[in-house]
Design a protein around this motif. Structure first.
Motif, short mmCIF file in Angstrom:
data_model
loop_
_atom_site.label_atom_id
_atom_site.label_comp_id
_atom_site.label_asym_id
_atom_site.label_seq_id
_atom_site.Cartn_x
_atom_site.Cartn_y
_atom_site.Cartn_z
N GLU A 77 19.79 17.87 -23.78
CA GLU A 77 18.95 18.10 -24.94
C GLU A 77 17.86 17.04 -25.02
OE1 GLU A 77 22.14 20.43 -27.69
OE2 GLU A 77 22.50 18.55 -26.64
N ARG A 104 16.48 22.56 -26.38
CA ARG A 104 17.90 22.69 -26.04
C ARG A 104 18.03 23.56 -24.79
NH1 ARG A 104 21.10 22.52 -31.71
NH2 ARG A 104 22.27 21.02 -30.46
N THR A 142 21.41 15.64 -33.52
CA THR A 142 21.79 16.49 -32.39
C THR A 142 23.06 15.97 -31.73
OG1 THR A 142 19.47 17.05 -32.02
CG2 THR A 142 20.99 17.47 -30.21
N CYS A 177 26.75 18.01 -31.89
CA CYS A 177 27.50 18.32 -30.68
C CYS A 177 28.89 17.69 -30.70
CB CYS A 177 26.74 17.86 -29.44
SG CYS A 177 25.18 18.75 -29.15
N ASP A 196 14.36 23.64 -34.99
CA ASP A 196 14.10 22.85 -33.79
C ASP A 196 12.66 22.35 -33.70
OD1 ASP A 196 16.67 22.96 -32.62
OD2 ASP A 196 16.31 25.01 -31.97
#
Length: 427
Positions: A290, A309, A370, A374, A385
């Motif tokens: 990413e 991404r 981010t 995750c 985004d």
């Protein structure tokens, strides 16, 4: 002037707790700042031991050493009355103070001295009352006046944020930052403040005088490579973080940057220019990594955060730009090759340092959000985004850049890959 502040480093706290009932104390004092610290005490056997203040460059380490002070074990009641006297800006009598220390009291006579008292039963005798374990005093023949005291806690740094902040996942993370100029420098500092454990910095440029109007590093670093200047600054501010600087050009040295990304959890690109951003976009996609890209558009009028991404339904940088131009929006990429402070007489680059730092901090937030998303933290999901931040908005910009007021923040969804894209399609 405020009362003298007496600081007790952690080493001094530990020694006072184990030292016995009383002893001598030496304080190193800065009169200009009206602050000092305990730099030596005598312990049970009468041996005087030094107490260190870290870092070694701390300004108090060059202060004047004042011997003739003392420390005592004391009752919790002494600290209670000391709190009251401090609020009233009054003093306790010498006789009462002497009664409340266990042994070894030294009458000041004509020589005033600084004293520290340790009340091990403060919380037991007065639960929940906020009575401090340590207190500082100026002992004079006319009375004993409370001083301010600050003891270094056992836990400092990011560990203080547990459990309110996910310290461990961020401490284990590695983020590569490509471009350490005005936006990148602010991003690096913000990532460190968030607690990212390892930062890999990539930039081929030196810090020069014209950079100082916008860069987070100061005049003392002029002439250094920007990656080394940031490393040196952060090692002083955040000794718990690991900084790995690389004076590399992401285009010319792509073969050397690729393995850096292979051991990273995320990459942030704040480099100027179209080509570096596209290279980072391509390398990140190929690495399955990413990426967060940050820049300013329209001569510093808009800050942009673009999260890429490596998913089948999310396009790379080129795909995102193509989708904008197909929709009739401006193509902001060509203007990115103009450095800050350059441009035509009619359209000068007007990016201001604090605006660039704001964009850098938002890029750091997007990067950390981010990473945490995750890692299973749903409260860190971003609204989209593609973030647009109004810095110096002007009427007439086409959507989605038609922000009306300074500070307005708009998040958009990412666009899918364009058919035939050499970055998004598997080779």
């Amino acid at each position: 002037m405020n009362r003298l502040l007496v600081m007790v480093p952690r080493e001094g706290v530990d020694r006072l707790r184990a030292a016995g009932s009383h002893g001598s104390a030496t304080f190193r004092v800065s009169d200009a700042e009206n602050v000092g610290y305990l730099c030596a005490i005598s312990v049970k056997e009468g041996l005087t031991l030094p107490v260190g203040m870290t870092p070694r460059t701390h300004f108090l380490n060059s202060g004047e050493a004042r011997q003739g002070g003392f420390w005592y074990r004391a009752t919790a009641d002494l600290h209670v009355h000391g709190m009251a006297a401090g609020h009233r800006q009054s003093a306790l009598t010498v006789a009462y103070f002497a009664e409340q220390v266990r042994s070894g009291f030294k009458n000041p006579g004509r020589s005033d001295y600084i004293a520290l008292t340790y009340a091990p039963n403060a919380e037991i005798d007065h639960p929940g009352a906020g009575v401090a374990e340590f207190a500082a005093w100026l002992v004079t023949a006319d009375g004993v006046k409370p001083l301010d005291v600050a003891c270094e806690p056992q836990v400092v740094g990011d560990a203080q944020l547990v459990p309110q902040w996910p310290v461990d996942p961020l401490a284990a993370a590695t983020v590569t930052v490509v471009g350490t100029g005005s936006i990148g420098g602010a991003t690096v500092h913000a990532l460190a403040d968030y607690g990212v454990g390892r930062l890999v910095l990539v930039d081929p440029d030196r810090l020069l005088w014209h950079n100082l109007v916008r860069h987070v590093s100061g005049p003392a670093q002029v002439g250094k490579m920007k990656v080394f200047a940031l490393r040196d600054d952060l090692e002083k501010l955040r000794p718990d973080i690991h900084i790995e600087p690389h004076a590399l050009d992401v285009i010319r040295d792509a073969d050397k940057v690729r393995p850096l990304l292979a051991r990273s959890d995320l990459v942030v690109c704040t480099a100027d220019g179209v080509a570096p951003r596209r290279v980072v976009s391509h390398l990140a996609r190929r690495a399955g990594l990413e990426a967060v890209l940050a820049c300013v558009l329209e001569d510093g009028g808009i800050g942009e955060i673009l999260r890429l991404r490596p998913w089948p339904d999310r396009g790379c940088l080129v795909c995102q730009r193509q989708a904008l131009t197909d929709a009739g929006a401006i193509d902001p990429e060509p203007a990115l090759d103009a450095g800050y402070g350059t441009g035509t007489r009619h359209r000068p680059m007007t990016a201001v340092g604090s605006d660039l730092h704001l964009v850098g901090q938002l890029a750091a937030k997007a990067a950390v959000a981010t990473l945490l998303e995750c890692a299973g933290h749903p409260d860190q999901r971003l609204p989209g985004d593609h973030g647009l931040l109004a810095l110096r908005p002007k009427p007439g910009w086409p959507p989605p850049f038609d922000l009306a007021r300074a500070g307005e923040l708009r998040w958009l969804d990412a666009r899918p890959p364009v058919s035939g894209c050499p970055t998004c399609e598997e080779p």
